[in-house]
Design a protein around this motif. Structure first.
Motif, short mmCIF file in Angstrom:
data_model
loop_
_atom_site.label_atom_id
_atom_site.label_comp_id
_atom_site.label_asym_id
_atom_site.label_seq_id
_atom_site.Cartn_x
_atom_site.Cartn_y
_atom_site.Cartn_z
N VAL A 191 -95.09 -53.17 -10.61
CA VAL A 191 -96.43 -54.29 -10.18
C VAL A 191 -97.37 -53.51 -9.17
N MET B 266 -94.82 -60.23 -9.69
CA MET B 266 -94.62 -59.44 -9.04
C MET B 266 -93.91 -59.46 -7.82
N VAL B 267 -93.50 -60.23 -7.56
CA VAL B 267 -92.87 -60.83 -6.93
C VAL B 267 -90.73 -60.25 -6.81
N ALA C 269 -90.37 -56.49 -7.70
CA ALA C 269 -90.87 -55.96 -6.55
C ALA C 269 -89.34 -56.20 -5.92
N LEU C 270 -88.52 -57.78 -6.10
CA LEU C 270 -87.19 -57.71 -5.44
C LEU C 270 -86.46 -56.66 -6.09
N ARG D 77 -86.23 -53.84 -4.62
CA ARG D 77 -85.84 -53.11 -3.43
C ARG D 77 -84.46 -52.77 -3.72
#
Lengths: 287, 259
Positions: free
Chosen positions: B200, B247-248, B251-252, B255
């Protein structure tokens, strides 16, 4: 007679045993540090000879030029914009961190909402702010209001504050969350009202997080290139913009290197000064 | 009565909502205006369209930039995950004088302004004859994303129960088997999460990247910046939305992996 060949499993065991003896965890740490040394610290040190006009009678010509008022102004502006951004960001971040610690019901979801922007490229977020402030943009179109901020200093500071806000919320949340909730209950039971509890208990205990957040936001904001490049005009050029311009537009590598070295020395000086007041290790440990 | 109910108020909720709006609206407006039918990013009312996405898919230059970004982000994420993990293991599992101070070195790529990193690297790569284009971009992004991997893996390792390794050794497994069956499986989600975050960081990096690209290896953020300078068209929005989505999602997942 046949020689028994070791199986792959045996080989990895042998290698593993050897490695265990020879490569210790110290070496692993050293490897990480050397990588940064070879691919960041050394390259920056190499900018020193690039910044000097060796062999001429005026080797420090670029440094003398860097003292011209337009460049000094860019340094001062970086410092002032950095401070202003830190002030705006910290106040907004404190609100969010406070909300997250004491009021939010779904902490994980709210936290994700705060962190999501952190993942999205800076250039896109500045583009979004540009759309907001643009006099012909969708916001002005929809509401008929032109904020008149684009290409001004407040626009740059608001943009920087927007972009670095999530960085500030995390250390603040960590230090607020670490406060023993019984202290707060005790303060209330003993008759302190909400504000008195915040001033006397919560705020002092959250100072380490505030300092950590302030340091990280200031460093990031003062060194920002994109904020002033997208949202500011020539009057808002910060030091990163001046360095990039010298390098990319004027192809003046010597001068760009001199500015980069001055900036790095100022940053290190700032960190040392900061370290005498606060313990940087402890502060960075919060991030 | 819990502290939650004691310290909140209606006004406070209002202010918090405004701060959230301040934080999120710039991204939301980029997404919304990508569906316009006009030639300028405007919020569509009834005239919702995917026109700009279609145009994007027909633009070879933009598709090329997307490919470059993917290659660079993948390459640098792998390198960064390996080096960051090695460094994190080294720092967590050993003691030596000034360990804390020395570990700050790992955070330097985050602290130094990316403009300085950019010019220092492009000159240095010239000296050591690392070709511009992919090699320079991948190395540059590896160094820039390293602190994120280091911090993430380090924090995961700090919660690792070393007794599990000891148990494995006591029960007769050698170090290699212990690593394969005990340490590896426990630590690998953190390493993967670190790699995703590095991806990311690389995917969105602009400032240092502008110094490292060669004419045929522009990344998406560089293309977006160049387009911003020449005039606002909804193509920038469409490209941004693709970037945001990637990206989201990545990144999720990161996480999710990192507890």
């Amino acid at each position: 007679m046949s020689v028994e060949r070791p199986t792959l499993g045996q080989v990895t065991h042998i290698v593993g045993d050897r490695l265990q003896g020879r490569i210790s965890n110290h070496h692993l740490a050293l490897l990480g540090v050397s990588f940064v040394g070879f691919f960041l610290i050394l390259p920056i040190i190499f900018l020193i000879p690039e910044s000097l006009n060796l062999g001429s009678s005026t080797p420090f010509e670029s440094y003398r030029r860097a003292m011209d008022s337009i460049y000094v102004d860019a340094f001062v502006r970086s410092f002032i914009f950095g401070l202003a951004t830190t002030a705006v960001t910290l106040s907004l971040a404190y609100l969010l961190a406070y909300y997250l610690t004491f009021a939010a019901r779904r902490v994980r979801i709210v936290m994700t909402l705060i962190i999501v922007p952190l993942w999205i490229a800076y250039v896109i977020r500045y583009f979004g702010i540009l759309l907001f402030l643009s006099p012909a943009g969708p916001f002005a179109n929809l509401t008929g209001i032109d904020p008149g901020l684009l290409f001004t200093s407040p626009a740059v500071i608001l943009g920087l504050a927007n972009v670095y806000l999530p960085f500030a919320v995390l250390p603040l949340y960590n230090s607020l969350n670490a406060i023993n909730k019984e202290l707060i209950d005790a303060s209330r039971v003993l008759g302190a009202d909400k504000w008195w509890t915040i001033i006397k208990i919560i705020f002092p205990l959250s100072l380490p997080g505030l300092v950590a957040a302030g340091l990280i936001v200031f460093i990031l904001a003062a060194g920002s290139f994109l904020g002033p490049a997208v949202l500011g005009g020539p009057q808002q050029a910060m030091i990163a913009n001046v360095i990039a311009k010298a390098f990319l537009e004027n192809f003046n590598i010597q001068f760009a290197s001199a500015l980069a070295i001055i900036y790095t020395i100022l940053l290190v000086g700032f960190l040392i000064a900061f370290n005498t007041v606060f313990d940087i290790q402890e502060v960075l440990g919060d991030i | 009565m819990s502290t939650k109910t004691r310290l909140e108020g209606v006004k406070f909720q209002g202010v918090v909502t405004i701060v959230f709006a301040f934080l999120l609206l710039p991204v939301i407006i980029v997404v919304l205006t990508s569906f316009t039918t006009q030639t300028f990013p405007t919020i569509p009312r009834e005239d919702f369209s995917f026109e700009w996405y279609v145009r994007l898919l027909q633009d070879e230059k933009l598709l090329r930039a997307l490919t470059v970004s993917f290659i660079v982000a993948t390459g640098s994420a792998i390198l960064s995950a390996i080096i960051g993990t090695i460094a994190a293991i080294g720092f967590v599992r050993s003691t030596f004088p000034y360990k804390q101070q020395i570990s700050t070195v790992m955070l330097l790529p985050m602290i130094i302004s990316p403009v300085i990193t950019g010019i220092a690297l492009v000159r240095y790569f010239g000296k050591i004859q690392l070709p511009s284009g992919y090699p320079a971009l991948i190395m540059g992004h590896t160094i820039l994303s390293l602190p994120y991997v280091f911090l993430l893996v380090r924090s995961e390792l700090l919660t690792f129960d070393e007794d599990l390794e000891r148990a494995s050794r006591v029960l007769g497994a050698d170090p290699a088997t212990t690593f394969r069956h005990v340490t590896g499986p426990i630590v690998s989600p953190a390493i993967l999460a670190g790699g995703f975050i590095a991806f990311v960081v690389s995917f969105g990096e602009f400032t240092a990247t502008q110094f490292l690209i060669s004419p045929d290896t522009s990344t998406v953020p560089v293309v977006i910046y160049t387009m911003l300078r020449t005039g606002l068209t909804p193509t920038i929005n469409a490209l941004s939305v693709i970037l945001i989505t990637v990206m989201v999602v990545v990144a999720l997942s990161s996480r999710r992996l990192a507890s």
